[in-house]
Design a protein around this motif. Structure first.
Motif, PDB file in Angstrom:
ATOM      1  N   GLU A   1      -8.457 -12.919  -2.718  1.00 18.89           N
ATOM      2  CA  GLU A   1      -7.159 -12.664  -2.067  1.00 18.89           C
ATOM      3  C   GLU A   1      -7.025 -11.218  -1.603  1.00 18.89           C
ATOM      4  O   GLU A   1      -5.959 -10.596  -1.717  1.00 18.89           O
ATOM      5  N   ALA A   2      -8.107 -10.667  -1.053  1.00 12.51           N
ATOM      6  CA  ALA A   2      -8.080  -9.272  -0.600  1.00 12.51           C
ATOM      7  C   ALA A   2      -7.120  -9.074   0.567  1.00 12.51           C
ATOM      8  O   ALA A   2      -6.706  -7.942   0.846  1.00 12.51           O
ATOM      9  N   SER A   3      -6.755 -10.147   1.245  1.00 12.20           N
ATOM     10  CA  SER A   3      -5.846 -10.011   2.392  1.00 12.20           C
ATOM     11  C   SER A   3      -4.473  -9.515   1.989  1.00 12.20           C
ATOM     12  O   SER A   3      -3.683  -9.122   2.850  1.00 12.20           O
ATOM     13  N   HIS A   4      -4.165  -9.525   0.669  1.00  7.71           N
ATOM     14  CA  HIS A   4      -2.849  -9.020   0.266  1.00  7.71           C
ATOM     15  C   HIS A   4      -2.722  -7.524   0.561  1.00  7.71           C
ATOM     16  O   HIS A   4      -1.619  -6.989   0.626  1.00  7.71           O
ATOM     17  N   LEU A   5      -3.856  -6.842   0.801  1.00  8.10           N
ATOM     18  CA  LEU A   5      -3.812  -5.427   1.175  1.00  8.10           C
ATOM     19  C   LEU A   5      -3.119  -5.225   2.521  1.00  8.10           C
ATOM     20  O   LEU A   5      -2.671  -4.121   2.834  1.00  8.10           O
ATOM     21  N   VAL A   6      -3.043  -6.295   3.291  1.00 13.21           N
ATOM     22  CA  VAL A   6      -2.412  -6.203   4.611  1.00 13.21           C
ATOM     23  C   VAL A   6      -0.952  -5.764   4.482  1.00 13.21           C
ATOM     24  O   VAL A   6      -0.410  -5.112   5.376  1.00 13.21           O
ATOM     25  N   ARG A   7      -0.303  -6.077   3.374  1.00 10.43           N
ATOM     26  CA  ARG A   7       1.114  -5.729   3.226  1.00 10.43           C
ATOM     27  C   ARG A   7       1.328  -4.219   3.213  1.00 10.43           C
ATOM     28  O   ARG A   7       2.452  -3.736   3.363  1.00 10.43           O
ATOM     29  N   TYR A   8       0.245  -3.449   3.027  1.00 11.26           N
ATOM     30  CA  TYR A   8       0.366  -1.992   3.026  1.00 11.26           C
ATOM     31  C   TYR A   8       0.134  -1.385   4.410  1.00 11.26           C
ATOM     32  O   TYR A   8       0.215  -0.177   4.560  1.00 11.26           O
ATOM     33  N   PHE A   9      -0.196  -2.225   5.406  1.00 11.52           N
ATOM     34  CA  PHE A   9      -0.302  -1.713   6.779  1.00 11.52           C
ATOM     35  C   PHE A   9       1.114  -1.373   7.258  1.00 11.52           C
ATOM     36  O   PHE A   9       2.016  -2.193   7.175  1.00 11.52           O
ATOM     37  N   THR A  10       1.298  -0.185   7.777  1.00  9.27           N
ATOM     38  CA  THR A  10       2.613   0.227   8.266  1.00  9.27           C
ATOM     39  C   THR A  10       2.629   0.229   9.790  1.00  9.27           C
ATOM     40  O   THR A  10       1.597   0.019  10.445  1.00  9.27           O
ATOM     41  N   ARG A  11       3.816   0.499  10.340  1.00  9.69           N
ATOM     42  CA  ARG A  11       3.945   0.611  11.798  1.00  9.69           C
ATOM     43  C   ARG A  11       2.989   1.666  12.345  1.00  9.69           C
ATOM     44  O   ARG A  11       2.424   1.505  13.424  1.00  9.69           O
ATOM     45  N   PHE A  12       2.790   2.731  11.594  1.00 14.53           N
ATOM     46  CA  PHE A  12       1.905   3.815  12.025  1.00 14.53           C
ATOM     47  C   PHE A  12       0.512   3.271  12.343  1.00 14.53           C
ATOM     48  O   PHE A  12      -0.055   3.537  13.413  1.00 14.53           O
ATOM     49  N   THR A  13      -0.047   2.493  11.416  1.00 16.72           N
ATOM     50  CA  THR A  13      -1.398   1.944  11.601  1.00 16.72           C
ATOM     51  C   THR A  13      -1.425   0.901  12.707  1.00 16.72           C
ATOM     52  O   THR A  13      -2.306   0.915  13.571  1.00 16.72           O
ATOM     53  N   GLU A  14      -0.454  -0.004  12.675  1.00 19.79           N
ATOM     54  CA  GLU A  14      -0.412  -1.077  13.677  1.00 19.79           C
ATOM     55  C   GLU A  14      -0.359  -0.511  15.095  1.00 19.79           C
ATOM     56  O   GLU A  14      -1.102  -0.928  15.984  1.00 19.79           O
ATOM     57  N   GLU A  15       0.547   0.456  15.301  1.00 18.72           N
ATOM     58  CA  GLU A  15       0.728   0.998  16.643  1.00 18.72           C
ATOM     59  C   GLU A  15      -0.486   1.800  17.085  1.00 18.72           C
ATOM     60  O   GLU A  15      -0.868   1.747  18.259  1.00 18.72           O
ATOM     61  N   GLY A  16      -1.095   2.550  16.159  1.00 18.88           N
ATOM     62  CA  GLY A  16      -2.293   3.302  16.530  1.00 18.88           C
ATOM     63  C   GLY A  16      -3.420   2.380  16.962  1.00 18.88           C
ATOM     64  O   GLY A  16      -4.087   2.620  17.970  1.00 18.88           O
TER      65      GLY A  16
END
Length: 834
Positions: free
Chosen positions: A429-444
């Motif tokens: 279940e390593a995909s749970h790390l996705v919850r720590y992606f913020t707008r900063f990372t997504e937009e970059g």
């Protein structure tokens, strides 16, 4: 009439005005409150016809205000007259009447003066085109105001029916009615009555007051609802504003939550501070806070939860695709996918000595995309080759050449290790790390991929100037010296030939010609070369106009895509036509500029599709053997580069999934982060064993796919913008796109007529559209905008401007660093940088 906004009949009596926000005199609201306090009030009245309603209203006057029998009869006769409705006509019919009728008076009404109200709807009501604008479940409210010569004091009644009833021909549109308000009074106060009626109509279009009026048990409840309405009023002082000015409807109506929700007393004190900042991740911008990414603590627990969530929707994933909009999406994304496959296939061929080429790119895209759309958790995702993967392939091929290793066998073992690591990530279940992606990372990440699309499309266009050179040495004064001579091998035999593109060079005077009388004339370029000759002259390599027309096709396609996509919000043509044009905007732009290219007949670069099903490099087969060509230890060493590829795939796949599954897209069927990663991992086995390219989610094409499937409300009130309802979630468009991609090998005779500049224009549009969809672009604009011209954005109200600019600058510096890393040989560590 009022449908969320007010419309007036213009002075000419021939049309309704544009919708506008009602502006009320404050005094009329106080008069209305007095009417509700002292007038007749009938709540939950049981009546089946308008005549029965009027009878009970006239007999239900308060004590001491009963009407005389004669007065009641005259009022009843007056109220039962048929209203004269404004006749709504289409602009085409008005033009036709203008041409046929030499002299026109007032617009015709639906009833003659003195006609009695009909118990059944009139044909004109049932045929009224305006009914298309009324949302499902709507009800009509009737407001009758006016001055009457035989009344000495006002007669007022507010009526609420227990059940909504169709009141015959009373309404403009045949709708059930629940509320009626009547105000009739002595003469000389017509304007005051009219304004009170407008105030009542405005109150009844207010959703908050509607709730109060539906639930009121006593007169005091209605008065309390009106007091709440008055508390929310904004008063404009006289002399500072023209009351005759019509305020246009806003692009977005404010939410009723502020007025209806009950908050603790200290809520306001915290709303502008840490709660607003800390709660941002729970907002629509940050969707990944639900149960989709919660850890179960069991092996494959997240995967099983994804399957259980998506299984009930599987049937509807096909039935929901039965809509014309999906056809538009298929054609649009198909052409984008084909262009992408050709582009990356060509670059892969150059990087790997054609071990992977355009044909392998086509077959791999079709196979991987089809399987993914059939079984994945988010079938709206489009798989494609990516830039970092291309860099890895190039480095891997060079490493194999330098160390005498068989490239495809080495690559097969890397792919098998990547698949293994991917399954381990799914199991844990390593995909749970996705919850720590913020707008900063997504937009970059999204900005980087969008800029790559824009950069590549412009780079491809600029390279046309090298392929089709412009004759910069051309001078009009020296026109006689520009020619192309066919120099045959026989001594003394030269022939004047044709230009390289079949255009005969300018004739030279006899004194300048090298042609002998005995030499053959009119030789074409191919005839000259067949006879062993060679071409001499400054015009031999000149290709006229190709570069210029290519740029015109490129820019025209981009601008047409942008303009036609925005046509949905245009003022021209009916809503159905605007929606159809907007849905098919990309296809219409492509067809239009393909037609322009065909009309001009210039040899612009066209889409080249392989026409035979055989490997690009004849030295390889379709199945890669895992043993025999490399030493045994290669299968173990392959785990090291496989770790880098696994990180690359995990980051690429999951960041794209986060962007696509934002709550702002209003997806109803849920995400499948674990299931998607499993599909991509298992596809690595198939593509590695067959020597096909590796695939991962393509951010820009997937966003374009989502945008092409936007759903908007079909019925919206005049002046109200259509509401975004979500995305047409289904699997069929993706499946159809990848089936067509696989069949493209057999469609080469048709596809070869599509100019590449047109497709590069579509690429540019996709990159710009994706870039405009992120907040980073808005904040970059703020850097160049004086404060007084900045839009009223929510974060500008609560965050100091210098902090906003600091955040933006840091984000831009990180984006620049990512671009530098991506553009160098260190691109293999790109996912680690993200």
């Amino acid at each position: 009439r009022w449908i969320k906004f007010e419309e007036k009949v213009e002075d000419g009596g021939e049309r309704w005005s544009a919708p506008h926000i009602p502006a009320l005199p404050l005094h009329s609201l106080f008069q209305l409150r007095m009417c509700l306090q002292k007038g007749s009030l009938l709540l939950d009245l049981d009546a089946r016809s308008f005549k029965e309603i009027i009878d009970k209203a006239l007999s239900g006057q308060p004590e001491g205000a009963e009407l005389q029998p004669e007065l009641r009869e005259r009022l009843e006769a007056l109220l039962l007259l048929q209203p004269r409705h404004q006749h709504t006509q289409s602009p085409l019919r008005l033009l036709a009447q203008l041409g046929l009728t030499p002299c026109r008076g007032k617009a015709k009404s639906w009833a003659e003066p003195g006609a009695q109200l009909s118990e059944t709807p009139l044909k004109e009501q049932l045929r009224n085109r305006f009914k298309k604008k009324v949302p499902q479940g709507s009800e009509a409210a009737h407001i009758a105001v006016g001055e009457v010569e035989f009344l000495e004091k006002p007669f007022t009644a507010f009526i609420r029916l227990r059940q909504a009833v169709a009141l015959g021909s009373l309404a403009e549109v045949a709708l059930p009615s629940r509320f009626l308000f009547i105000l009739l009074g002595p003469q000389a106060k017509e304007k005051a009555y009219h304004e009170v009626g407008r105030a009542m109509a405005t109150l009844l279009t207010d959703e908050f007051f509607q709730r109060v009026a539906r639930q009121a048990d006593h007169r005091e409840d209605l008065i309390a609802g009106m007091e709440a309405f008055l508390d929310e009023l904004t008063v404009l002082p006289p002399g500072k504003w023209d009351p005759n000015a019509r305020i246009p409807p806003p692009s977005c109506l404010p939410s009723l939550h502020r007025r209806t929700a009950v908050h603790p007393p200290d809520w306001q004190s915290h709303s502008n501070g840490d709660m607003a900042a800390g709660g941002d991740r729970a907002n629509p911008e940050h969707p990944c806070t639900g149960e989709e990414l919660e850890r179960t603590g069991r092996l494959f627990g997240g995967l099983l939860r994804d399957i259980r969530r998506k299984a009930p929707w599987y049937g509807s994933d096909f039935s929901d695709a039965l809509h014309p909009q999906c056809l538009s999406a298929v054609l649009y994304i198909y052409l984008a996918t084909v262009t992408n496959a050709i582009t990356f296939g060509g670059m892969l061929g150059d990087a790997t000595a054609n071990m992977q080429g355009v044909l392998e790119s086509f077959l791999g895209t079709a196979l991987a995309g089809f399987v993914f759309c059939l079984f994945s958790g988010q079938p709206l995702t489009i798989l494609s080759s990516t830039g970092p993967m291309l860099v890895f392939e190039r480095l891997l091929f060079s490493f194999s050449q330098d160390h005498s290793l068989h490239y495809l066998e080495f690559r097969l073992w890397i792919g098998l290790w990547v698949a293994f690591f991917g399954v381990v990530l799914v199991a844990t279940e390593a995909s749970h790390l996705v919850r720590y992606f913020t707008r900063f990372t997504e937009e970059g990440f999204c900005a980087l991929i969008s800029l790559i699309f824009i950069y590549d499309s412009l780079k491809k266009m600029l390279s046309l100037a090298d392929t089709f050179p412009i004759n910069w040495q051309y001078r009009l004064d020296n026109i006689t010296s520009y020619s192309c001579v066919c120099n045959l091998s026989s001594p003394g035999r030269q022939a004047r030939g044709w230009g390289a593109q079949g255009v005969r060079g300018p004739s030279l005077p006899p004194a300048l010609s090298l042609q002998t009388p005995a030499a053959p004339t009119g030789l074409s370029r191919s005839q000259c070369l067949e006879r062993g000759g060679h071409l001499l002259g400054t015009s031999c390599q000149y290709v006229p106009d190709v570069t210029l027309i290519s740029f015109l096709l490129f820019g025209g396609t981009f601008l047409s895509c942008s303009a036609l996509k925005r046509f949905r919000s245009s003022r021209y043509f009916p809503a159905g036509v605007r929606k159809l044009v907007s849905d098919f905007a990309i296809i219409l732009a492509i067809l239009a500029f393909c037609a322009v290219d065909a009309t001009l007949g210039l040899e612009t670069p066209k889409l080249l599709v392989p026409s035979e099903l055989k490997p690009t490099n004849p030295e390889r087969g379709w199945i890669i053997s895992p043993f025999g060509a490399n030493p045994w230890w290669v299968c173990l060493v392959s785990a090291v580069p496989a770790v880098l590829v696994t990180i690359l795939i995990f980051m690429d796949q999951q960041i794209t999934a986060v962007i696509l599954n934002r709550r702002e897209y209003k997806l109803q069927k849920g995400a499948g982060f674990h299931l998607d990663l499993l599909c991509v991992s298992l596809l690595m086995v198939t593509t590695s064993a067959t020597g096909l390219p590796w695939y991962v989610s393509a951010t820009v094409i997937s966003l374009a796919h989502m945008e092409s499937l936007r759903k908007e409300s079909a019925t919206s009130a005049p002046g109200e913008h259509p509401k975004f309802l979500g995305i047409r979630e289904q699997r069929l468009t993706g499946i159809a796109v990848f089936i067509l991609t696989g069949l493209s090998v057999f469609m080469a005779p048709v596809l070869k007529h599509i100019p590449m500049p047109v497709l590069y224009g579509v690429f540019l549009y996709m990159g710009v559209a994706a870039l405009n969809s992120i907040q980073l672009t808005d904040r970059v604009r703020l850097l160049l905008m004086p404060a007084k011209h900045q839009p009223d954005l929510a974060y500008l109200r609560h965050v100091p401007l210098r902090r906003v600019h600091l955040f933006t600058i840091i984000q831009l510096l990180c984006l620049a660093l990512l671009w530098v890393v991506k553009s160098t040989v260190a691109a293999i560590v790109f996912p680690v940088m993200v």
